[in-house]
Scaffold this motif. Structure first.
Motif, PDB file in Angstrom:
ATOM      1  N   ILE A 185      -7.674   0.945  -6.325  1.00 23.00           N
ATOM      2  CA  ILE A 185      -6.898  -0.231  -6.738  1.00 23.00           C
ATOM      3  C   ILE A 185      -6.877  -0.311  -8.259  1.00 23.00           C
ATOM      4  O   ILE A 185      -7.932  -0.401  -8.885  1.00 23.00           O
ATOM      5  CB  ILE A 185      -7.515  -1.541  -6.203  1.00 23.00           C
ATOM      6  CG1 ILE A 185      -7.783  -1.453  -4.706  1.00 23.00           C
ATOM      7  CG2 ILE A 185      -6.603  -2.723  -6.528  1.00 23.00           C
ATOM      8  CD1 ILE A 185      -8.538  -2.665  -4.154  1.00 23.00           C
ATOM      9  N   TYR A 230     -11.586  -8.494  -5.271  1.00 19.58           N
ATOM     10  CA  TYR A 230     -11.663  -7.167  -4.649  1.00 19.58           C
ATOM     11  C   TYR A 230     -13.114  -6.769  -4.364  1.00 19.58           C
ATOM     12  O   TYR A 230     -13.396  -6.098  -3.368  1.00 19.58           O
ATOM     13  CB  TYR A 230     -10.994  -6.116  -5.533  1.00 19.58           C
ATOM     14  CG  TYR A 230      -9.489  -6.200  -5.541  1.00 19.58           C
ATOM     15  CD1 TYR A 230      -8.760  -6.148  -4.356  1.00 19.58           C
ATOM     16  CD2 TYR A 230      -8.780  -6.311  -6.733  1.00 19.58           C
ATOM     17  CE1 TYR A 230      -7.375  -6.224  -4.360  1.00 19.58           C
ATOM     18  CE2 TYR A 230      -7.389  -6.382  -6.752  1.00 19.58           C
ATOM     19  CZ  TYR A 230      -6.703  -6.335  -5.558  1.00 19.58           C
ATOM     20  OH  TYR A 230      -5.334  -6.403  -5.562  1.00 19.58           O
ATOM     21  N   SER A 274      -3.320   3.683  -2.357  1.00 23.28           N
ATOM     22  CA  SER A 274      -3.531   2.694  -3.411  1.00 23.28           C
ATOM     23  C   SER A 274      -2.891   1.369  -3.005  1.00 23.28           C
ATOM     24  O   SER A 274      -1.874   1.359  -2.317  1.00 23.28           O
ATOM     25  CB  SER A 274      -2.882   3.241  -4.685  1.00 23.28           C
ATOM     26  OG  SER A 274      -3.425   2.640  -5.814  1.00 23.28           O
ATOM     27  N   PHE A 275      -3.503   0.277  -3.443  1.00 17.88           N
ATOM     28  CA  PHE A 275      -2.897  -1.052  -3.247  1.00 17.88           C
ATOM     29  C   PHE A 275      -2.099  -1.405  -4.500  1.00 17.88           C
ATOM     30  O   PHE A 275      -2.516  -1.079  -5.613  1.00 17.88           O
ATOM     31  CB  PHE A 275      -3.971  -2.142  -3.080  1.00 17.88           C
ATOM     32  CG  PHE A 275      -4.762  -2.082  -1.809  1.00 17.88           C
ATOM     33  CD1 PHE A 275      -4.365  -1.313  -0.734  1.00 17.88           C
ATOM     34  CD2 PHE A 275      -5.922  -2.833  -1.682  1.00 17.88           C
ATOM     35  CE1 PHE A 275      -5.094  -1.270   0.437  1.00 17.88           C
ATOM     36  CE2 PHE A 275      -6.668  -2.804  -0.517  1.00 17.88           C
ATOM     37  CZ  PHE A 275      -6.245  -2.018   0.547  1.00 17.88           C
ATOM     38  N   GLU A 307     -12.468   1.111  -6.031  1.00 17.48           N
ATOM     39  CA  GLU A 307     -12.217   2.044  -4.933  1.00 17.48           C
ATOM     40  C   GLU A 307     -13.087   1.727  -3.731  1.00 17.48           C
ATOM     41  O   GLU A 307     -14.074   1.001  -3.810  1.00 17.48           O
ATOM     42  CB  GLU A 307     -12.465   3.491  -5.389  1.00 17.48           C
ATOM     43  CG  GLU A 307     -13.913   3.779  -5.734  1.00 17.48           C
ATOM     44  CD  GLU A 307     -14.142   5.197  -6.230  1.00 17.48           C
ATOM     45  OE1 GLU A 307     -13.196   6.019  -6.253  1.00 17.48           O
ATOM     46  OE2 GLU A 307     -15.303   5.489  -6.590  1.00 17.48           O
ATOM     47  N   ILE A 337       0.857  -1.185   0.000  1.00 17.92           N
ATOM     48  CA  ILE A 337       0.000   0.000   0.000  1.00 17.92           C
ATOM     49  C   ILE A 337       0.891   1.232   0.000  1.00 17.92           C
ATOM     50  O   ILE A 337       1.939   1.251   0.662  1.00 17.92           O
ATOM     51  CB  ILE A 337      -0.982  -0.010   1.203  1.00 17.92           C
ATOM     52  CG1 ILE A 337      -1.915   1.213   1.138  1.00 17.92           C
ATOM     53  CG2 ILE A 337      -0.248  -0.077   2.541  1.00 17.92           C
ATOM     54  CD1 ILE A 337      -3.103   1.127   2.110  1.00 17.92           C
ATOM     55  N   ALA A 349      -6.797  -2.684 -10.646  1.00 18.68           N
ATOM     56  CA  ALA A 349      -6.985  -4.140 -10.521  1.00 18.68           C
ATOM     57  C   ALA A 349      -6.869  -4.848 -11.859  1.00 18.68           C
ATOM     58  O   ALA A 349      -7.364  -4.358 -12.882  1.00 18.68           O
ATOM     59  CB  ALA A 349      -8.356  -4.434  -9.911  1.00 18.68           C
ATOM     60  N   TYR A 392     -14.699  -3.539  -2.366  1.00 19.08           N
ATOM     61  CA  TYR A 392     -14.338  -2.453  -3.292  1.00 19.08           C
ATOM     62  C   TYR A 392     -15.324  -2.430  -4.455  1.00 19.08           C
ATOM     63  O   TYR A 392     -15.901  -3.477  -4.794  1.00 19.08           O
ATOM     64  CB  TYR A 392     -12.883  -2.640  -3.763  1.00 19.08           C
ATOM     65  CG  TYR A 392     -11.926  -2.424  -2.598  1.00 19.08           C
ATOM     66  CD1 TYR A 392     -11.313  -1.195  -2.392  1.00 19.08           C
ATOM     67  CD2 TYR A 392     -11.725  -3.429  -1.645  1.00 19.08           C
ATOM     68  CE1 TYR A 392     -10.496  -0.988  -1.292  1.00 19.08           C
ATOM     69  CE2 TYR A 392     -10.909  -3.219  -0.538  1.00 19.08           C
ATOM     70  CZ  TYR A 392     -10.296  -2.001  -0.364  1.00 19.08           C
ATOM     71  OH  TYR A 392      -9.511  -1.765   0.731  1.00 19.08           O
ATOM     72  N   ILE A 416      -5.241  -8.302   2.317  1.00 14.93           N
ATOM     73  CA  ILE A 416      -6.069  -7.079   2.327  1.00 14.93           C
ATOM     74  C   ILE A 416      -6.306  -6.617   3.766  1.00 14.93           C
ATOM     75  O   ILE A 416      -6.218  -5.412   4.064  1.00 14.93           O
ATOM     76  CB  ILE A 416      -7.421  -7.321   1.595  1.00 14.93           C
ATOM     77  CG1 ILE A 416      -7.173  -7.718   0.131  1.00 14.93           C
ATOM     78  CG2 ILE A 416      -8.314  -6.071   1.677  1.00 14.93           C
ATOM     79  CD1 ILE A 416      -6.353  -6.747  -0.692  1.00 14.93           C
ATOM     80  N   ARG A 468     -10.377   0.122 -12.448  1.00  9.96           N
ATOM     81  CA  ARG A 468     -10.136   0.962 -11.256  1.00  9.96           C
ATOM     82  C   ARG A 468     -11.248   0.672 -10.252  1.00  9.96           C
ATOM     83  O   ARG A 468     -12.430   0.922 -10.526  1.00  9.96           O
ATOM     84  CB  ARG A 468     -10.141   2.444 -11.631  1.00  9.96           C
ATOM     85  CG  ARG A 468      -9.243   2.779 -12.813  1.00  9.96           C
ATOM     86  CD  ARG A 468      -7.773   2.730 -12.461  1.00  9.96           C
ATOM     87  NE  ARG A 468      -6.967   2.551 -13.662  1.00  9.96           N
ATOM     88  CZ  ARG A 468      -5.639   2.579 -13.682  1.00  9.96           C
ATOM     89  NH1 ARG A 468      -4.961   2.776 -12.558  1.00  9.96           N
ATOM     90  NH2 ARG A 468      -4.973   2.394 -14.801  1.00  9.96           N
TER      91      ARG A 468
END
Ligand SMILES: CC(C)(COP(=O)(O)OP(=O)(O)OC[C@H]1O[C@@H](n2cnc3c(N)ncnc32)[C@H](O)[C@@H]1OP(=O)(O)O)[C@@H](O)C(=O)NCCC(=O)NCCS
Length: 155
Positions: free
Chosen positions: A119, A129, A82-83, A152, A71, A121, A134, A102, A150
């Motif tokens: 993220i 996720y 952000s991850f 969030e 992170i 992703a 998310y 996580i 994306r």
């Protein structure tokens, strides 16, 4: 299974873990060319550099590293994070290790200080996720030009 912060000596093992996972798992959602390009940016020196700019964690089984995740600030911001680099070895997937990563990232100071987490992703990881709470940024549920979605979460 224990979670600890990444150490510079882990860089080769983490790089190998990511490359193996990309070649064996992510390949079902991306072209071989895309995966090989990504692998160029997942070499030990790239992992070391990423760990300098993020809080990077590894999940350890008895004899090896089986997962990782990081992170960091979202484009340098102090109230958004952000991850990055969330990967679990193929033969260890589906056993709660991703969730453990996580949960670890969500206790980190970069998470706790942020109002929003984004993220970038992979297609492969989106259902995971979403399970972790998310949602699609701006409702966009198709990959962008980089082949990423994306996701969030607001806090
Ligand atoms: C995505 C990834 C990190 C998930 O790790 P994992 O250890 O397999 O995940 P977990 O076993 O902790 O799963 C947590 C939850 O997500 C769900 N989940 C995980 N992957 C899923 C999938 N593909 N579809 C639906 N649900 C999924 C699990 O069922 C589980 O739900 P439950 O707790 O209610 O049973 C791992 O599959 C991976 O490394 N994928 C390839 C690399 C990648 O794409 N990384 C992300 C880069 S952005």
């Amino acid at each position: 299974m224990t979670v600890r912060r990444f150490l510079p000596k882990d860089s080769k093992e983490v790089s190998d873990l990511i490359i193996k996972t990309l070649r064996e798992v992510s390949i079902k959602d991306y072209s071989a060319e895309y995966i090989e390009n990504l692998i160029q940016r997942m070499q030990p020196e790239n992992i070391l550099k990423r760990a300098e700019h993020t809080h990077f964690y590894v999940v350890c089984a008895v004899d090896r590293i089986v997962g990782c995740g990081a992170i960091g600030p979202f484009w340098g911001k102090t109230d958004e994070s952000s991850f990055f680099t969330v990967f679990v070895l193929p033969d260890h997937q589906g056993r709660g290790i991703g969730r453990k990563i996580i949960e670890t990232l969500e206790k980190d100071e970069y998470y706790l200080r942020a109002k929003r987490i984004e993220i970038p992703a992979s297609i492969t990881a989106v259902p995971f996720y979403i399970k972790m709470g998310y949602t699609y940024k701006n409702g966009i549920d198709i990959p962008d030009g980089e082949g990423l979605l994306r996701l969030e979460k607001f806090r």
